[in-house]
Design a protein around this motif. Structure first.
Motif, PDB file in Angstrom:
ATOM      1  N   GLU A 169       0.830  -1.204   0.000  1.00  0.00           N
ATOM      2  CA  GLU A 169       0.000   0.000   0.000  1.00  0.00           C
ATOM      3  C   GLU A 169       0.871   1.263   0.000  1.00  0.00           C
ATOM      4  OE1 GLU A 169      -3.486   2.201  -0.019  1.00  0.00           O
ATOM      5  OE2 GLU A 169      -3.369   0.020  -0.084  1.00  0.00           O
ATOM      6  N   ALA A 170       1.936   1.271   0.800  1.00  0.00           N
ATOM      7  CA  ALA A 170       2.796   2.449   0.924  1.00  0.00           C
ATOM      8  C   ALA A 170       3.736   2.613  -0.266  1.00  0.00           C
ATOM      9  CB  ALA A 170       3.596   2.378   2.222  1.00  0.00           C
ATOM     10  N   GLY A 171       4.036   1.519  -0.951  1.00  0.00           N
ATOM     11  CA  GLY A 171       4.849   1.646  -2.145  1.00  0.00           C
ATOM     12  C   GLY A 171       6.212   0.994  -2.175  1.00  0.00           C
ATOM     13  N   PRO A 172       6.909   0.769  -1.075  1.00  0.00           N
ATOM     14  CA  PRO A 172       8.231   0.182  -1.244  1.00  0.00           C
ATOM     15  C   PRO A 172       8.194  -1.277  -1.691  1.00  0.00           C
ATOM     16  CG  PRO A 172       7.759   0.456   1.085  1.00  0.00           C
ATOM     17  CD  PRO A 172       6.643   1.107   0.327  1.00  0.00           C
ATOM     18  N   ILE A 173       7.108  -1.986  -1.411  1.00  0.00           N
ATOM     19  CA  ILE A 173       6.993  -3.382  -1.849  1.00  0.00           C
ATOM     20  C   ILE A 173       6.128  -3.416  -3.095  1.00  0.00           C
ATOM     21  CG2 ILE A 173       6.109  -5.671  -1.249  1.00  0.00           C
ATOM     22  CD1 ILE A 173       6.785  -5.075   1.662  1.00  0.00           C
ATOM     23  N   ARG A 174       6.603  -4.128  -4.111  1.00  0.00           N
ATOM     24  CA  ARG A 174       5.879  -4.250  -5.378  1.00  0.00           C
ATOM     25  C   ARG A 174       5.397  -5.680  -5.533  1.00  0.00           C
ATOM     26  NH1 ARG A 174       7.060  -4.905 -11.096  1.00  0.00           N
ATOM     27  NH2 ARG A 174       5.501  -3.712 -12.247  1.00  0.00           N
ATOM     28  N   ALA A 175       4.111  -5.862  -5.806  1.00  0.00           N
ATOM     29  CA  ALA A 175       3.525  -7.188  -5.989  1.00  0.00           C
ATOM     30  C   ALA A 175       3.183  -7.385  -7.459  1.00  0.00           C
ATOM     31  CB  ALA A 175       2.272  -7.345  -5.132  1.00  0.00           C
ATOM     32  N   VAL A 176       3.613  -8.525  -8.006  1.00  0.00           N
ATOM     33  CA  VAL A 176       3.375  -8.817  -9.414  1.00  0.00           C
ATOM     34  C   VAL A 176       2.623 -10.141  -9.559  1.00  0.00           C
ATOM     35  CG1 VAL A 176       5.421  -7.542 -10.153  1.00  0.00           C
ATOM     36  CG2 VAL A 176       5.586  -9.992  -9.740  1.00  0.00           C
ATOM     37  N   LEU A 177       1.955 -10.283 -10.682  1.00  0.00           N
ATOM     38  CA  LEU A 177       1.262 -11.517 -11.010  1.00  0.00           C
ATOM     39  C   LEU A 177       2.280 -12.485 -11.586  1.00  0.00           C
ATOM     40  CD1 LEU A 177      -1.360 -13.134 -11.420  1.00  0.00           C
ATOM     41  CD2 LEU A 177      -1.528 -12.046 -13.670  1.00  0.00           C
ATOM     42  N   ALA A 178       2.598 -13.534 -10.839  1.00  0.00           N
ATOM     43  CA  ALA A 178       3.588 -14.521 -11.304  1.00  0.00           C
ATOM     44  C   ALA A 178       2.956 -15.532 -12.244  1.00  0.00           C
ATOM     45  CB  ALA A 178       4.218 -15.229 -10.112  1.00  0.00           C
ATOM     46  N   ALA A 179       1.736 -15.963 -11.942  1.00  0.00           N
ATOM     47  CA  ALA A 179       1.038 -16.933 -12.788  1.00  0.00           C
ATOM     48  C   ALA A 179      -0.455 -16.827 -12.537  1.00  0.00           C
ATOM     49  CB  ALA A 179       1.527 -18.342 -12.503  1.00  0.00           C
ATOM     50  N   ARG A 180      -1.219 -16.891 -13.612  1.00  0.00           N
ATOM     51  CA  ARG A 180      -2.680 -16.819 -13.504  1.00  0.00           C
ATOM     52  C   ARG A 180      -3.264 -18.226 -13.617  1.00  0.00           C
ATOM     53  NH1 ARG A 180      -6.009 -12.805 -13.662  1.00  0.00           N
ATOM     54  NH2 ARG A 180      -4.569 -11.293 -14.527  1.00  0.00           N
ATOM     55  N   ASN A 181      -4.295 -18.477 -12.837  1.00  0.00           N
ATOM     56  CA  ASN A 181      -5.038 -19.741 -12.886  1.00  0.00           C
ATOM     57  C   ASN A 181      -4.162 -20.974 -12.720  1.00  0.00           C
ATOM     58  OD1 ASN A 181      -7.775 -18.897 -13.136  1.00  0.00           O
ATOM     59  ND2 ASN A 181      -7.286 -18.198 -15.202  1.00  0.00           N
ATOM     60  N   THR A 182      -3.302 -20.943 -11.721  1.00  0.00           N
ATOM     61  CA  THR A 182      -2.473 -22.111 -11.395  1.00  0.00           C
ATOM     62  C   THR A 182      -2.603 -22.431  -9.919  1.00  0.00           C
ATOM     63  OG1 THR A 182      -0.566 -20.661 -11.088  1.00  0.00           O
ATOM     64  CG2 THR A 182      -0.743 -21.768 -13.198  1.00  0.00           C
ATOM     65  N   PRO A 183      -3.476 -23.292  -9.495  1.00  0.00           N
ATOM     66  CA  PRO A 183      -4.490 -24.012 -10.253  1.00  0.00           C
ATOM     67  C   PRO A 183      -5.638 -23.088 -10.624  1.00  0.00           C
ATOM     68  CG  PRO A 183      -4.723 -24.521  -7.944  1.00  0.00           C
ATOM     69  CD  PRO A 183      -3.493 -23.649  -8.075  1.00  0.00           C
ATOM     70  N   TYR A 184      -6.595 -23.641 -11.381  1.00  0.00           N
ATOM     71  CA  TYR A 184      -7.694 -22.832 -11.899  1.00  0.00           C
ATOM     72  C   TYR A 184      -8.367 -22.037 -10.774  1.00  0.00           C
ATOM     73  CZ  TYR A 184     -11.818 -21.276 -14.321  1.00  0.00           C
ATOM     74  OH  TYR A 184     -12.781 -20.484 -14.875  1.00  0.00           O
ATOM     75  N   GLY A 185      -8.569 -20.756 -11.039  1.00  0.00           N
ATOM     76  CA  GLY A 185      -9.257 -19.898 -10.084  1.00  0.00           C
ATOM     77  C   GLY A 185      -8.357 -19.204  -9.080  1.00  0.00           C
ATOM     78  N   PHE A 186      -7.049 -19.470  -9.151  1.00  0.00           N
ATOM     79  CA  PHE A 186      -6.107 -18.890  -8.194  1.00  0.00           C
ATOM     80  C   PHE A 186      -4.907 -18.308  -8.931  1.00  0.00           C
ATOM     81  CE2 PHE A 186      -8.490 -22.127  -6.051  1.00  0.00           C
ATOM     82  CZ  PHE A 186      -8.859 -21.519  -4.872  1.00  0.00           C
ATOM     83  N   ASP A 187      -4.479 -17.143  -8.512  1.00  0.00           N
ATOM     84  CA  ASP A 187      -3.287 -16.501  -9.060  1.00  0.00           C
ATOM     85  C   ASP A 187      -2.156 -16.611  -8.058  1.00  0.00           C
ATOM     86  OD1 ASP A 187      -4.776 -15.734 -11.263  1.00  0.00           O
ATOM     87  OD2 ASP A 187      -5.138 -13.707 -10.519  1.00  0.00           O
ATOM     88  N   ARG A 188      -0.938 -16.820  -8.568  1.00  0.00           N
ATOM     89  CA  ARG A 188       0.248 -16.840  -7.707  1.00  0.00           C
ATOM     90  C   ARG A 188       0.864 -15.453  -7.763  1.00  0.00           C
ATOM     91  NH1 ARG A 188       5.280 -18.319  -9.008  1.00  0.00           N
ATOM     92  NH2 ARG A 188       4.544 -19.399 -10.871  1.00  0.00           N
ATOM     93  N   ILE A 189       1.039 -14.850  -6.608  1.00  0.00           N
ATOM     94  CA  ILE A 189       1.549 -13.485  -6.483  1.00  0.00           C
ATOM     95  C   ILE A 189       2.948 -13.527  -5.877  1.00  0.00           C
ATOM     96  CG2 ILE A 189       1.117 -11.201  -5.493  1.00  0.00           C
ATOM     97  CD1 ILE A 189      -1.134 -12.183  -7.365  1.00  0.00           C
ATOM     98  N   VAL A 190       3.847 -12.719  -6.426  1.00  0.00           N
ATOM     99  CA  VAL A 190       5.192 -12.556  -5.873  1.00  0.00           C
ATOM    100  C   VAL A 190       5.365 -11.075  -5.554  1.00  0.00           C
ATOM    101  CG1 VAL A 190       7.665 -12.658  -6.361  1.00  0.00           C
ATOM    102  CG2 VAL A 190       6.178 -14.529  -7.085  1.00  0.00           C
TER     103      VAL A 190
END
Length: 167
Positions: free
Chosen positions: A109-130
């Motif tokens: 929220e504050a900005g120093p940490i950046r979250a990216v989408l690592a993989a979509r639908n792995t498994p179906y319906g769930f995204d892996r976030i890094v």
């Protein structure tokens, strides 16, 4: 008729049941993962060290991991990757101390940490976030996406969702 043995037996049962319930909710089914040296992020690999993770076959939402981005990798290694939509780290079990969901969410929220989408639908319906901070610390988790929410609620799939797998 004496009720003391019955009361003691019932109290013992309650204590045993409570302990078993606590163990199954907080400890059972989790497996520790360590020794991971790279994480896949949208087809690219990110070298990592000091990886400490937990996961379980019982739910995709149990994945949590902490790591450091390997030395020699640019701090902006994730800049080319799309940011995650509404990244929300879920609380980890209390014994998995390196993953502080509140601290990670605050950093995103504050900005120093950046979250990216690592993989979509792995498994179906769930995204892996890094997520990664400027100091090289990183975290990984899964969260439910719009396709998963619609599927589990029995609603029509939003545009862009692949067909749900058959059970």
């Amino acid at each position: 008729m004496r009720s003391r043995p019955l009361i003691l037996a019932f109290a013992g049962f309650c204590i045993a049941f409570g302990a078993a319930l606590w163990w199954f909710q907080t400890r059972a089914f989790y497996t520790r993962e360590d020794g991971v040296t790279e994480i896949e992020i949208q087809g690219s690999t990110l070298p990592v060290v000091e990886y400490d993770g937990i996961d379980a076959a019982t739910s995709p939402l149990k994945l949590r991991a902490c790591f450091r981005i390997a030395d020699g990798v640019a701090p902006d290694a994730l800049q080319h990757v799309a940011e995650a939509e509404a990244p929300t780290p879920l609380v980890a079990p209390s014994w998995f101390e390196c993953f502080d969901a509140a601290e990670i969410a605050e950093g995103i929220e504050a900005g120093p940490i950046r979250a990216v989408l690592a993989a979509r639908n792995t498994p179906y319906g769930f995204d892996r976030i890094v997520a990664a901070g400027p100091d090289g610390r990183g975290w990984m988790w899964r969260q439910i996406n719009a396709c998963g929410t619609a599927t589990f609620d029995g609603k029509p799939l939003p545009d862009g969702c692949p067909p749900a797998p058959e059970d």
